[in-house]
Design a protein around this motif. Structure first.
Motif, PDB file in Angstrom:
ATOM      1  N   GLY A   1      89.997  -5.015  -3.455  1.00  0.00           N
ATOM      2  CA  GLY A   1      90.957  -5.130  -2.367  1.00  0.00           C
ATOM      3  C   GLY A   1      90.525  -6.077  -1.264  1.00  0.00           C
ATOM      4  N   LEU A   2      89.542  -6.912  -1.539  1.00  0.00           N
ATOM      5  CA  LEU A   2      89.053  -7.831  -0.518  1.00  0.00           C
ATOM      6  C   LEU A   2      89.917  -9.083  -0.463  1.00  0.00           C
ATOM      7  CD1 LEU A   2      85.302  -7.540  -1.456  1.00  0.00           C
ATOM      8  CD2 LEU A   2      86.427  -6.508   0.490  1.00  0.00           C
ATOM      9  N   PRO A   3      90.146  -9.594   0.728  1.00  0.00           N
ATOM     10  CA  PRO A   3      90.898 -10.844   0.834  1.00  0.00           C
ATOM     11  C   PRO A   3      90.048 -12.018   0.341  1.00  0.00           C
ATOM     12  CG  PRO A   3      90.185 -10.113   3.005  1.00  0.00           C
ATOM     13  CD  PRO A   3      89.805  -9.027   2.026  1.00  0.00           C
ATOM     14  N   GLU A   4      90.705 -13.022  -0.205  1.00  0.00           N
ATOM     15  CA  GLU A   4      89.996 -14.172  -0.773  1.00  0.00           C
ATOM     16  C   GLU A   4      89.078 -14.852   0.243  1.00  0.00           C
ATOM     17  OE1 GLU A   4      90.776 -18.449  -2.933  1.00  0.00           O
ATOM     18  OE2 GLU A   4      92.490 -17.285  -2.234  1.00  0.00           O
ATOM     19  N   ARG A   5      89.435 -14.829   1.498  1.00  0.00           N
ATOM     20  CA  ARG A   5      88.615 -15.501   2.511  1.00  0.00           C
ATOM     21  C   ARG A   5      87.190 -14.951   2.568  1.00  0.00           C
ATOM     22  NH1 ARG A   5      88.568 -11.758   6.533  1.00  0.00           N
ATOM     23  NH2 ARG A   5      90.454 -10.544   6.780  1.00  0.00           N
ATOM     24  N   GLN A   6      86.992 -13.713   2.102  1.00  0.00           N
ATOM     25  CA  GLN A   6      85.659 -13.125   2.141  1.00  0.00           C
ATOM     26  C   GLN A   6      84.768 -13.584   0.987  1.00  0.00           C
ATOM     27  OE1 GLN A   6      86.060  -8.831   2.587  1.00  0.00           O
ATOM     28  NE2 GLN A   6      85.709  -9.124   4.771  1.00  0.00           N
ATOM     29  N   TYR A   7      85.349 -14.154  -0.031  1.00  0.00           N
ATOM     30  CA  TYR A   7      84.522 -14.592  -1.165  1.00  0.00           C
ATOM     31  C   TYR A   7      84.892 -15.990  -1.660  1.00  0.00           C
ATOM     32  CZ  TYR A   7      88.545 -12.777  -3.778  1.00  0.00           C
ATOM     33  OH  TYR A   7      89.809 -12.520  -4.238  1.00  0.00           O
ATOM     34  N   ARG A   8      85.566 -16.761  -0.852  1.00  0.00           N
ATOM     35  CA  ARG A   8      86.026 -18.087  -1.287  1.00  0.00           C
ATOM     36  C   ARG A   8      84.895 -19.097  -1.466  1.00  0.00           C
ATOM     37  NH1 ARG A   8      88.732 -18.460   4.200  1.00  0.00           N
ATOM     38  NH2 ARG A   8      87.050 -19.225   5.503  1.00  0.00           N
ATOM     39  N   HIS A   9      83.707 -18.782  -0.993  1.00  0.00           N
ATOM     40  CA  HIS A   9      82.589 -19.722  -1.096  1.00  0.00           C
ATOM     41  C   HIS A   9      81.780 -19.553  -2.381  1.00  0.00           C
ATOM     42  CE1 HIS A   9      83.481 -21.116   2.877  1.00  0.00           C
ATOM     43  NE2 HIS A   9      83.434 -19.881   3.323  1.00  0.00           N
ATOM     44  N   ILE A  10      82.169 -18.624  -3.214  1.00  0.00           N
ATOM     45  CA  ILE A  10      81.473 -18.417  -4.484  1.00  0.00           C
ATOM     46  C   ILE A  10      81.707 -19.634  -5.370  1.00  0.00           C
ATOM     47  CG2 ILE A  10      81.421 -17.021  -6.583  1.00  0.00           C
ATOM     48  CD1 ILE A  10      82.201 -14.627  -4.842  1.00  0.00           C
ATOM     49  N   ARG A  11      80.626 -20.158  -5.957  1.00  0.00           N
ATOM     50  CA  ARG A  11      80.714 -21.364  -6.778  1.00  0.00           C
ATOM     51  C   ARG A  11      79.846 -21.239  -8.020  1.00  0.00           C
ATOM     52  NH1 ARG A  11      84.245 -22.052  -3.759  1.00  0.00           N
ATOM     53  NH2 ARG A  11      84.530 -23.606  -2.169  1.00  0.00           N
ATOM     54  N   SER A  12      80.288 -21.883  -9.081  1.00  0.00           N
ATOM     55  CA  SER A  12      79.459 -21.966 -10.278  1.00  0.00           C
ATOM     56  C   SER A  12      78.481 -23.122 -10.095  1.00  0.00           C
ATOM     57  CB  SER A  12      80.330 -22.183 -11.519  1.00  0.00           C
ATOM     58  OG  SER A  12      81.133 -23.327 -11.356  1.00  0.00           O
ATOM     59  N   ALA A  13      77.329 -23.018 -10.752  1.00  0.00           N
ATOM     60  CA  ALA A  13      76.310 -24.059 -10.651  1.00  0.00           C
ATOM     61  C   ALA A  13      75.499 -24.082 -11.937  1.00  0.00           C
ATOM     62  CB  ALA A  13      75.398 -23.796  -9.459  1.00  0.00           C
ATOM     63  N   VAL A  14      74.933 -25.239 -12.219  1.00  0.00           N
ATOM     64  CA  VAL A  14      74.059 -25.412 -13.374  1.00  0.00           C
ATOM     65  C   VAL A  14      72.808 -26.140 -12.897  1.00  0.00           C
ATOM     66  CG1 VAL A  14      73.813 -26.421 -15.673  1.00  0.00           C
ATOM     67  CG2 VAL A  14      76.020 -25.533 -14.949  1.00  0.00           C
ATOM     68  N   THR A  15      71.636 -25.610 -13.238  1.00  0.00           N
ATOM     69  CA  THR A  15      70.392 -26.268 -12.845  1.00  0.00           C
ATOM     70  C   THR A  15      70.127 -27.475 -13.738  1.00  0.00           C
ATOM     71  OG1 THR A  15      69.025 -24.955 -14.338  1.00  0.00           O
ATOM     72  CG2 THR A  15      69.400 -24.054 -12.114  1.00  0.00           C
ATOM     73  N   ALA A  16      69.165 -28.266 -13.353  1.00  0.00           N
ATOM     74  CA  ALA A  16      68.792 -29.451 -14.131  1.00  0.00           C
ATOM     75  C   ALA A  16      68.304 -29.077 -15.527  1.00  0.00           C
ATOM     76  CB  ALA A  16      67.720 -30.239 -13.395  1.00  0.00           C
ATOM     77  N   SER A  17      67.766 -27.870 -15.657  1.00  0.00           N
ATOM     78  CA  SER A  17      67.292 -27.421 -16.974  1.00  0.00           C
ATOM     79  C   SER A  17      68.409 -26.784 -17.802  1.00  0.00           C
ATOM     80  CB  SER A  17      66.134 -26.434 -16.807  1.00  0.00           C
ATOM     81  OG  SER A  17      66.589 -25.260 -16.156  1.00  0.00           O
ATOM     82  N   GLY A  18      69.591 -26.630 -17.210  1.00  0.00           N
ATOM     83  CA  GLY A  18      70.731 -26.103 -17.955  1.00  0.00           C
ATOM     84  C   GLY A  18      71.000 -24.623 -17.782  1.00  0.00           C
ATOM     85  N   LYS A  19      70.376 -23.998 -16.806  1.00  0.00           N
ATOM     86  CA  LYS A  19      70.597 -22.564 -16.596  1.00  0.00           C
ATOM     87  C   LYS A  19      71.846 -22.351 -15.729  1.00  0.00           C
ATOM     88  CE  LYS A  19      68.104 -18.397 -15.563  1.00  0.00           C
ATOM     89  NZ  LYS A  19      68.060 -17.693 -16.805  1.00  0.00           N
ATOM     90  N   PRO A  20      72.794 -21.518 -16.211  1.00  0.00           N
ATOM     91  CA  PRO A  20      74.011 -21.271 -15.420  1.00  0.00           C
ATOM     92  C   PRO A  20      73.757 -20.253 -14.311  1.00  0.00           C
ATOM     93  CG  PRO A  20      74.150 -20.137 -17.520  1.00  0.00           C
ATOM     94  CD  PRO A  20      72.862 -20.908 -17.528  1.00  0.00           C
ATOM     95  N   TYR A  21      74.340 -20.520 -13.156  1.00  0.00           N
ATOM     96  CA  TYR A  21      74.212 -19.646 -11.990  1.00  0.00           C
ATOM     97  C   TYR A  21      75.566 -19.483 -11.326  1.00  0.00           C
ATOM     98  CZ  TYR A  21      69.098 -19.670 -11.776  1.00  0.00           C
ATOM     99  OH  TYR A  21      67.787 -19.486 -12.048  1.00  0.00           O
TER     100      TYR A  21
END
Length: 74
Positions: A28-48
């Motif tokens: 029930g959280l508004p999007e503004r509280q979690y809109r900064h969540i992002r996918s990322a991949v390190t140089a070695s290929g590990k997903p975060y």
């Protein structure tokens, strides 16, 4: 790193990011509280999933959803 590995890692990170966003929306959280969540991949290929800075209120709701009773500390 191979392009295929990077693409696979990127897809895994994006899938995990969407899952976390859906879970937070389900609380029930508004999007503004979690809109900064992002996918990322390190140089070695590990997903975060980069969560970044979140409000204390959001952290409490996440903790409660994970099974920690409200108001308790570990």
């Amino acid at each position: 790193m191979e392009m295929r590995r990077w693409r696979d890692s990127r897809a895994a990170a994006e899938e995990a990011t969407r899952a976390l966003e859906q879970a937070l929306a389900g609380l029930g959280l508004p999007e503004r509280q979690y809109r900064h969540i992002r996918s990322a991949v390190t140089a070695s290929g590990k997903p975060y999933v980069y969560v970044g800075l979140i409000t204390a209120e959001l952290a409490e709701k996440i903790a409660e959803a994970l099974g920690r009773p409200p108001g308790t500390r570990s």
